[in-house]
Design an enzyme around this catalytic site. Structure first.
Site, PDB file in Angstrom:
ATOM      1  N   GLU A 163     -15.983   6.458   6.098  1.00 53.68           N
ATOM      2  CA  GLU A 163     -15.119   5.650   7.005  1.00 53.68           C
ATOM      3  C   GLU A 163     -15.083   6.983   8.544  1.00 53.68           C
ATOM      4  O   GLU A 163     -15.346   7.480   8.560  1.00 53.68           O
ATOM      5  CB  GLU A 163     -13.800   5.423   6.849  1.00 53.68           C
ATOM      6  CG  GLU A 163     -12.863   6.970   6.216  1.00 53.68           C
ATOM      7  CD  GLU A 163     -11.661   6.510   5.274  1.00 53.68           C
ATOM      8  OE1 GLU A 163     -10.485   5.330   6.166  1.00 53.68           O
ATOM      9  OE2 GLU A 163     -10.478   7.615   5.048  1.00 53.68           O
ATOM     10  N   LYS A 192      -2.886   7.732   1.083  1.00 59.35           N
ATOM     11  CA  LYS A 192      -2.434   7.218   2.290  1.00 59.35           C
ATOM     12  C   LYS A 192      -0.898   8.829   2.338  1.00 59.35           C
ATOM     13  O   LYS A 192       0.401   7.857   2.505  1.00 59.35           O
ATOM     14  CB  LYS A 192      -1.678   6.224   3.192  1.00 59.35           C
ATOM     15  CG  LYS A 192      -1.918   6.117   4.913  1.00 59.35           C
ATOM     16  CD  LYS A 192      -1.836   4.553   5.202  1.00 59.35           C
ATOM     17  CE  LYS A 192      -1.778   5.075   7.018  1.00 59.35           C
ATOM     18  NZ  LYS A 192      -2.820   6.066   7.834  1.00 59.35           N
ATOM     19  N   ARG A 233       0.403  -1.213   0.016  1.00 62.47           N
ATOM     20  CA  ARG A 233       0.125  -0.281  -0.288  1.00 62.47           C
ATOM     21  C   ARG A 233       1.168   1.509  -0.516  1.00 62.47           C
ATOM     22  O   ARG A 233       0.567   2.363   0.125  1.00 62.47           O
ATOM     23  CB  ARG A 233      -0.985   0.279   1.465  1.00 62.47           C
ATOM     24  CG  ARG A 233      -2.054   0.905   1.116  1.00 62.47           C
ATOM     25  CD  ARG A 233      -3.081   0.859   2.502  1.00 62.47           C
ATOM     26  NE  ARG A 233      -2.696   1.492   3.529  1.00 62.47           N
ATOM     27  CZ  ARG A 233      -3.122   0.822   5.145  1.00 62.47           C
ATOM     28  NH1 ARG A 233      -4.473   0.794   4.673  1.00 62.47           N
ATOM     29  NH2 ARG A 233      -2.612   0.962   5.181  1.00 62.47           N
TER      30      ARG A 233
HETATM   31  N1  PMP Z   1      -8.631   4.977   7.414  1.00 64.28           N
HETATM   32  C1  PMP Z   1      -8.103   5.829   7.557  1.00 64.28           C
HETATM   33  C2  PMP Z   1      -8.179   7.107   7.374  1.00 64.28           C
HETATM   34  C3  PMP Z   1      -6.642   5.598   7.899  1.00 64.28           C
HETATM   35  O1  PMP Z   1      -6.262   6.401   8.574  1.00 64.28           O
HETATM   36  C4  PMP Z   1      -6.584   4.210   8.729  1.00 64.28           C
HETATM   37  C5  PMP Z   1      -5.891   3.765   9.540  1.00 64.28           C
HETATM   38  N2  PMP Z   1      -4.158   3.364   8.149  1.00 64.28           N
HETATM   39  C6  PMP Z   1      -7.075   3.514   8.438  1.00 64.28           C
HETATM   40  C7  PMP Z   1      -8.631   3.742   7.677  1.00 64.28           C
HETATM   41  C8  PMP Z   1      -7.617   1.496   8.716  1.00 64.28           C
HETATM   42  O2  PMP Z   1      -5.862   1.400   7.596  1.00 64.28           O
HETATM   43  P1  PMP Z   1      -5.752  -0.165   8.474  1.00 64.28           P
HETATM   44  O3  PMP Z   1      -6.610  -0.614   8.811  1.00 64.28           O
HETATM   45  O4  PMP Z   1      -5.023   0.354   7.282  1.00 64.28           O
HETATM   46  O5  PMP Z   1      -4.870   0.301   9.344  1.00 64.28           O
END
Ligand code: PMP
Length: 292
Positions: free
Chosen positions: A185, A152, A53
């Site tokens: 989210e 990200k 990612r």
């Molecule tokens: N959404 C956002 C905006 C985030 O910053 C994160 C944390 N990385 C997640 C969702 C969850 O992603 P992950 O499970 O890959 O950590």
């Protein structure tokens, strides 16, 4: 106590020396990408998925990371070894690098690569037992045709605005909708809704493709529970029997109130409970060994 060591462009330097210029476009413009990873019991959970990612985020902003994925994985593991960490939160960061005051990334020839690792226990402390309160926020999630939430990036202002609003409203976590009114989210985690024994989560066009989200879907499938990936709205949120959020930092956490309304009976629900237990098991028993 000796200072934490931070990976900085191939060297491991004390925290106080891991500094870059104010002309780094990561600082000036949020121009860069990052990851958040956890290690449990001497193993890094889903290391390859996080590295994939990170490189996808970098590709999406036309940033060439000057390491192969294998080198990045090794640098992450070595950072943990150098700090003698077995349970940790890991933050690889790649910024565009040092340029001038103009926006043009061509003026930044060399990306800066940092890897921070440190101990970081349960992000929400005691709240996992009783559940978190969520608040819906008026700020909309960045739309995918402007700054895709799939990237990200070091620009987390959208998320910070949501967090500010949640703080003002006294909630533990912010819940975003997108420009179309669809559920997106949390400020730092993905969201799941349970209704009549069925699990739902939004498609990832308007949120980060969470690695914990994917893990949760797999764990639920192993229990014979299918996750329906579909557009959801405020109605679904307010009428849910259970809600939980997933993220590397937050892990898997129940939401028991949204905008002051109790979700279900206002206590963490049974499907959430099973998911959280399965998540704890998988994180502590699988992953890439730090000390082979
Ligand atoms: N959404 C956002 C905006 C985030 O910053 C994160 C944390 N990385 C997640 C969702 C969850 O992603 P992950 O499970 O890959 O950590």
């Amino acid at each position: 106590m000796s200072e934490l060591l931070i990976y900085y462009n191939g060297d491991y330097v004390p925290k106080s020396e891991a500094t870059t210029s104010v002309y780094d476009h990561g600082f000036l413009y949020g121009d860069g990408v990052f990851e958040g990873i956890r290690a449990y019991n001497g193993r890094v959970f889903k290391l390859r998925e996080h590295v994939d990612r990170l490189y996808d985020s970098a590709r999406a902003i036309a940033l060439n990371i000057p390491l192969s994925k294998e080198e990045m994985e090794e640098a992450i593991l070595e950072t943990l070894r150098k700090n003698n960490l077995t349970d940790a939160y890991i933050r690889p960061i790649v910024s565009r690098g040092i340029g001038d005051l103009g926006l043009d990334p061509r003026k930044c020839p060399i990306p800066n690569v940092f890897i921070i690792s440190q101990e970081w226990g349960a992000m929400y402390g005691d709240l996992y037992e009783v559940g978190l309160t969520g608040v819906t926020v008026s700020v909309r999630r960045n739309s995918c045709d402007a700054l895709s939430p799939n990237i990200k990036s070091l620009n987390y202002l959208n998320n910070i605005l949501a967090k500010i609003e949640a703080n003002e409203k006294g909630g533990d976590e912010a819940i975003f909708f997108d420009q179309n009114g669809y559920l997106s989210e949390g400020s730092g985690d993905n969201i799941f809704i349970i209704k009549n024994g069925k699990v739902y989560t939004p498609p990832t066009i308007n949120n980060l493709k969470g690695i914990t989200r994917a893990t949760a879907i797999e764990l639920l499938a192993d229990m014979g529970i299918e996750t329906h990936v579909e557009n959801l709205g405020m109605f679904d949120l307010y009428t849910a029997d259970e809600i939980f959020v997933t993220g590397t930092a937050a892990e898997a956490a129940p939401l028991v109130k949204v905008d002051g309304r109790p979700i279900g009976d206002g206590k963490p629900g049974p499907i959430t409970g099973k998911m959280v237990a399965a998540f704890e098991h998988i994180t502590t028993t699988t992953g890439t060994p730090i000390f082979p």
